[in-house]
Design a protein around this motif. Structure first.
Motif, PDB file in Angstrom:
ATOM      1  N   VAL A 204       0.812  -1.223   0.000  1.00 17.36           N
ATOM      2  CA  VAL A 204       0.000   0.000   0.000  1.00 17.36           C
ATOM      3  C   VAL A 204       0.842   1.268   0.000  1.00 17.36           C
ATOM      4  O   VAL A 204       0.586   2.194  -0.795  1.00 17.36           O
ATOM      5  CB  VAL A 204      -0.993  -0.011   1.176  1.00 17.36           C
ATOM      6  CG1 VAL A 204      -1.700   1.338   1.301  1.00 17.36           C
ATOM      7  CG2 VAL A 204      -2.018  -1.123   0.983  1.00 17.36           C
ATOM      8  N   PRO A 205       1.883   1.391   0.867  1.00 13.26           N
ATOM      9  CA  PRO A 205       2.706   2.618   0.828  1.00 13.26           C
ATOM     10  C   PRO A 205       3.355   2.844  -0.538  1.00 13.26           C
ATOM     11  O   PRO A 205       3.455   3.983  -1.005  1.00 13.26           O
ATOM     12  CB  PRO A 205       3.756   2.383   1.916  1.00 13.26           C
ATOM     13  CG  PRO A 205       3.143   1.388   2.833  1.00 13.26           C
ATOM     14  CD  PRO A 205       2.328   0.493   1.951  1.00 13.26           C
ATOM     15  N   LEU A 206       3.795   1.769  -1.176  1.00 11.53           N
ATOM     16  CA  LEU A 206       4.405   1.894  -2.498  1.00 11.53           C
ATOM     17  C   LEU A 206       3.402   2.433  -3.512  1.00 11.53           C
ATOM     18  O   LEU A 206       3.721   3.311  -4.315  1.00 11.53           O
ATOM     19  CB  LEU A 206       4.929   0.530  -2.956  1.00 11.53           C
ATOM     20  CG  LEU A 206       6.085  -0.076  -2.146  1.00 11.53           C
ATOM     21  CD1 LEU A 206       6.265  -1.539  -2.509  1.00 11.53           C
ATOM     22  CD2 LEU A 206       7.381   0.686  -2.387  1.00 11.53           C
ATOM     23  N   ARG A 207       2.191   1.896  -3.470  1.00 13.67           N
ATOM     24  CA  ARG A 207       1.173   2.350  -4.419  1.00 13.67           C
ATOM     25  C   ARG A 207       0.830   3.817  -4.201  1.00 13.67           C
ATOM     26  O   ARG A 207       0.685   4.585  -5.167  1.00 13.67           O
ATOM     27  CB  ARG A 207      -0.096   1.497  -4.283  1.00 13.67           C
ATOM     28  CG  ARG A 207      -1.109   1.742  -5.394  1.00 13.67           C
ATOM     29  CD  ARG A 207      -2.354   0.907  -5.242  1.00 13.67           C
ATOM     30  NE  ARG A 207      -3.178   1.369  -4.133  1.00 13.67           N
ATOM     31  CZ  ARG A 207      -3.548   0.618  -3.100  1.00 13.67           C
ATOM     32  NH1 ARG A 207      -3.136  -0.633  -3.014  1.00 13.67           N
ATOM     33  NH2 ARG A 207      -4.303   1.114  -2.150  1.00 13.67           N
ATOM     34  N   LYS A 208       0.737   4.234  -2.942  1.00 12.89           N
ATOM     35  CA  LYS A 208       0.409   5.626  -2.652  1.00 12.89           C
ATOM     36  C   LYS A 208       1.501   6.570  -3.137  1.00 12.89           C
ATOM     37  O   LYS A 208       1.206   7.633  -3.701  1.00 12.89           O
ATOM     38  CB  LYS A 208       0.181   5.803  -1.148  1.00 12.89           C
ATOM     39  CG  LYS A 208      -1.104   5.170  -0.637  1.00 12.89           C
ATOM     40  CD  LYS A 208      -1.293   5.451   0.851  1.00 12.89           C
ATOM     41  CE  LYS A 208      -2.621   4.902   1.350  1.00 12.89           C
ATOM     42  NZ  LYS A 208      -2.812   5.147   2.804  1.00 12.89           N
ATOM     43  N   LEU A 209       2.765   6.190  -2.926  1.00 15.54           N
ATOM     44  CA  LEU A 209       3.851   7.051  -3.377  1.00 15.54           C
ATOM     45  C   LEU A 209       3.908   7.085  -4.901  1.00 15.54           C
ATOM     46  O   LEU A 209       4.144   8.149  -5.494  1.00 15.54           O
ATOM     47  CB  LEU A 209       5.185   6.582  -2.806  1.00 15.54           C
ATOM     48  CG  LEU A 209       6.401   7.443  -3.161  1.00 15.54           C
ATOM     49  CD1 LEU A 209       6.190   8.900  -2.760  1.00 15.54           C
ATOM     50  CD2 LEU A 209       7.671   6.893  -2.511  1.00 15.54           C
ATOM     51  N   ALA A 210       3.672   5.950  -5.540  1.00 13.97           N
ATOM     52  CA  ALA A 210       3.666   5.915  -7.011  1.00 13.97           C
ATOM     53  C   ALA A 210       2.576   6.830  -7.558  1.00 13.97           C
ATOM     54  O   ALA A 210       2.782   7.539  -8.551  1.00 13.97           O
ATOM     55  CB  ALA A 210       3.460   4.488  -7.502  1.00 13.97           C
ATOM     56  N   GLU A 211       1.418   6.859  -6.912  1.00 11.46           N
ATOM     57  CA  GLU A 211       0.321   7.723  -7.362  1.00 11.46           C
ATOM     58  C   GLU A 211       0.664   9.194  -7.188  1.00 11.46           C
ATOM     59  O   GLU A 211       0.199  10.048  -7.948  1.00 11.46           O
ATOM     60  CB  GLU A 211      -0.947   7.380  -6.584  1.00 11.46           C
ATOM     61  CG  GLU A 211      -1.526   6.005  -6.928  1.00 11.46           C
ATOM     62  CD  GLU A 211      -2.646   5.590  -5.990  1.00 11.46           C
ATOM     63  OE1 GLU A 211      -2.851   6.288  -4.957  1.00 11.46           O
ATOM     64  OE2 GLU A 211      -3.316   4.573  -6.275  1.00 11.46           O
TER      65      GLU A 211
ATOM     66  N   THR B 111       7.117   4.859 -12.711  1.00  9.32           N
ATOM     67  CA  THR B 111       7.509   4.163 -11.489  1.00  9.32           C
ATOM     68  C   THR B 111       7.328   2.658 -11.643  1.00  9.32           C
ATOM     69  O   THR B 111       6.489   2.190 -12.414  1.00  9.32           O
ATOM     70  CB  THR B 111       6.692   4.641 -10.275  1.00  9.32           C
ATOM     71  OG1 THR B 111       5.309   4.372 -10.506  1.00  9.32           O
ATOM     72  CG2 THR B 111       6.896   6.132 -10.019  1.00  9.32           C
ATOM     73  N   ALA B 112       8.137   1.912 -10.911  1.00  9.82           N
ATOM     74  CA  ALA B 112       7.983   0.467 -10.763  1.00  9.82           C
ATOM     75  C   ALA B 112       8.120   0.176  -9.277  1.00  9.82           C
ATOM     76  O   ALA B 112       9.079   0.633  -8.641  1.00  9.82           O
ATOM     77  CB  ALA B 112       9.036  -0.284 -11.569  1.00  9.82           C
ATOM     78  N   ALA B 113       7.173  -0.538  -8.698  1.00 19.51           N
ATOM     79  CA  ALA B 113       7.133  -0.731  -7.250  1.00 19.51           C
ATOM     80  C   ALA B 113       7.214  -2.210  -6.903  1.00 19.51           C
ATOM     81  O   ALA B 113       6.513  -3.042  -7.499  1.00 19.51           O
ATOM     82  CB  ALA B 113       5.858  -0.112  -6.678  1.00 19.51           C
TER      83      ALA B 113
ATOM     84  N   PRO C 106      -2.540  -4.068  -6.864  1.00 21.22           N
ATOM     85  CA  PRO C 106      -2.497  -3.220  -8.064  1.00 21.22           C
ATOM     86  C   PRO C 106      -1.296  -2.275  -8.077  1.00 21.22           C
ATOM     87  O   PRO C 106      -1.095  -1.494  -7.158  1.00 21.22           O
ATOM     88  CB  PRO C 106      -3.815  -2.448  -7.989  1.00 21.22           C
ATOM     89  CG  PRO C 106      -4.726  -3.368  -7.252  1.00 21.22           C
ATOM     90  CD  PRO C 106      -3.861  -4.054  -6.227  1.00 21.22           C
ATOM     91  N   GLY C 107      -0.462  -2.377  -9.104  1.00 21.09           N
ATOM     92  CA  GLY C 107       0.690  -1.509  -9.271  1.00 21.09           C
ATOM     93  C   GLY C 107       1.931  -1.917  -8.501  1.00 21.09           C
ATOM     94  O   GLY C 107       2.956  -1.244  -8.571  1.00 21.09           O
ATOM     95  N   VAL C 108       1.865  -3.024  -7.761  1.00 22.84           N
ATOM     96  CA  VAL C 108       2.995  -3.449  -6.928  1.00 22.84           C
ATOM     97  C   VAL C 108       3.248  -4.940  -7.137  1.00 22.84           C
ATOM     98  O   VAL C 108       2.314  -5.751  -7.132  1.00 22.84           O
ATOM     99  CB  VAL C 108       2.725  -3.184  -5.431  1.00 22.84           C
ATOM    100  CG1 VAL C 108       3.910  -3.663  -4.584  1.00 22.84           C
ATOM    101  CG2 VAL C 108       2.450  -1.714  -5.186  1.00 22.84           C
ATOM    102  N   LYS C 109       4.527  -5.305  -7.295  1.00 21.23           N
ATOM    103  CA  LYS C 109       4.923  -6.701  -7.418  1.00 21.23           C
ATOM    104  C   LYS C 109       5.764  -7.125  -6.222  1.00 21.23           C
ATOM    105  O   LYS C 109       6.370  -6.294  -5.546  1.00 21.23           O
ATOM    106  CB  LYS C 109       5.707  -6.914  -8.716  1.00 21.23           C
ATOM    107  CG  LYS C 109       4.895  -6.691  -9.982  1.00 21.23           C
ATOM    108  CD  LYS C 109       5.730  -6.957 -11.225  1.00 21.23           C
ATOM    109  CE  LYS C 109       4.892  -6.777 -12.491  1.00 21.23           C
ATOM    110  NZ  LYS C 109       5.694  -7.053 -13.710  1.00 21.23           N
ATOM    111  N   ALA C 110       5.788  -8.414  -5.975  1.00 24.72           N
ATOM    112  CA  ALA C 110       6.643  -8.992  -4.942  1.00 24.72           C
ATOM    113  C   ALA C 110       7.800  -9.712  -5.611  1.00 24.72           C
ATOM    114  O   ALA C 110       7.612 -10.407  -6.621  1.00 24.72           O
ATOM    115  CB  ALA C 110       5.861  -9.960  -4.070  1.00 24.72           C
ATOM    116  N   ILE C 111       9.002  -9.551  -5.055  1.00 26.14           N
ATOM    117  CA  ILE C 111      10.178 -10.185  -5.653  1.00 26.14           C
ATOM    118  C   ILE C 111      11.125 -10.633  -4.547  1.00 26.14           C
ATOM    119  O   ILE C 111      11.297  -9.946  -3.532  1.00 26.14           O
ATOM    120  CB  ILE C 111      10.889  -9.214  -6.628  1.00 26.14           C
ATOM    121  CG1 ILE C 111      11.952  -9.942  -7.436  1.00 26.14           C
ATOM    122  CG2 ILE C 111      11.484  -8.025  -5.889  1.00 26.14           C
ATOM    123  CD1 ILE C 111      12.453  -9.173  -8.640  1.00 26.14           C
TER     124      ILE C 111
END
Length: 270
Positions: A220-227, A234-236, A254-259
């Motif tokens: 969620v924090p990644l998605r908010k910063l990307a928005e 951006t890639a999150a 949505p908009g964030v992947k796990a690696i």
């Protein structure tokens, strides 16, 4: 003569260079090759560093307090740097802490990661975060000697975040770039561990999580910063402790992947 020599900065081995590199043992070649002697090697390394390198850079008269400073700083790894908070329990001044931090930076023992300053329409926190240059040394200073001890340690999250920070730095140096990455926090509490600039003003956003099973809410924090990064590509990614050689990045939310951390270099090439 000036301009006729190349200066290369070398860090310990990265996970991309040797699969034995880990948050517990770090990347010093001697420890990677012989993990059974890690405790002895790190004790010798710390003693040699204090007796030779510190005195070569700047005369430190009270080495015992400097050792306590290093151990205390280890407990602050992955946190926003507060020099007063470090100075008080040591009984030294803030300028002394600043001078000692500069020694650690010059000798390559710590990384001070600055905040991401770009105007995103938010009031931003402007203090750096502190990380050790090798997570194995960090574990040694924290008194963590085994994988079992690390797994149950309250510092597990900080050690893993520190490991990711050093992997970013190593990747940048090993690909001929200077170390340049940031962290983000605004006054409303939105925080992202790492912001890595890419080509054409692109940003790679990373959140380090010491788990093998990342949850959608971690993104969620990644998605908010990307928005909030209007006009920036951006890639999150949530970087986790997944099995090395596992599947490529998968969608977490949505908009964030796990690696998995072993594949971190793949996303940093963007």
């Amino acid at each position: 003569m000036a301009g006729r020599a190349a200066v290369l900065q070398l860090l310990p081995l990265s996970a991309a260079e040797d699969e034995r590199v880990s948050p517990l043992r770090g990347g010093f070649p001697e420890v990677v090759a012989r993990p059974s002697v890690a405790a002895t090697w790190f004790r010798s390394y710390a003693a040699t560093y204090l007796e030779r390198d510190v005195r070569a850079v700047r005369m430190v008269h009270d080495l015992a307090t400097y050792r306590r400073f290093m151990a205390l700083l280890a407990t602050r790894a992955g946190h926003m740097l507060n020099r007063s908070d470090i100075a008080a329990p040591l009984g030294v001044t803030v300028p002394t802490v600043s001078a000692w931090l500069s020694i650690l930076e010059v000798t390559g023992q710590v990384l001070l990661v600055p905040p991401f300053y770009e105007d995103l329409g938010k009031r931003l926190v402007k203090s750096p975060k502190v990380y050790f240059g090798d997570s194995g040394l960090l574990c040694h200073l924290l008194g963590i000697d085994t994988a079992a001890e690390l797994a149950r340690s309250p510092f597990l999250g900080a050690v893993f975040e520190n490991f990711v920070a050093t992997e970013i730095a190593k990747h940048q140096l090993n690909t001929g770039r200077r170390i340049e990455f940031y962290w983000f926090r605004d006054q409303q509490g939105l925080e992202v561990d790492f912001v890595v600039p890419g080509a054409s003003r692109a940003l790679v956003l990373l959140e380090a999580k010491a788990t093998t099973s990342p949850r959608p809410d971690m993104g969620v924090p990644l998605r908010k910063l990307a928005e909030a990064a209007h006009g920036r590509k951006t890639a999150a990614f949530v970087v986790h402790q997944g099995v090395r050689g596992g599947s490529a990045a998968g969608v977490l939310c949505p908009g964030v992947k796990a690696i998995a951390v072993g594949r971190l270099s793949d996303v940093l090439r963007r």
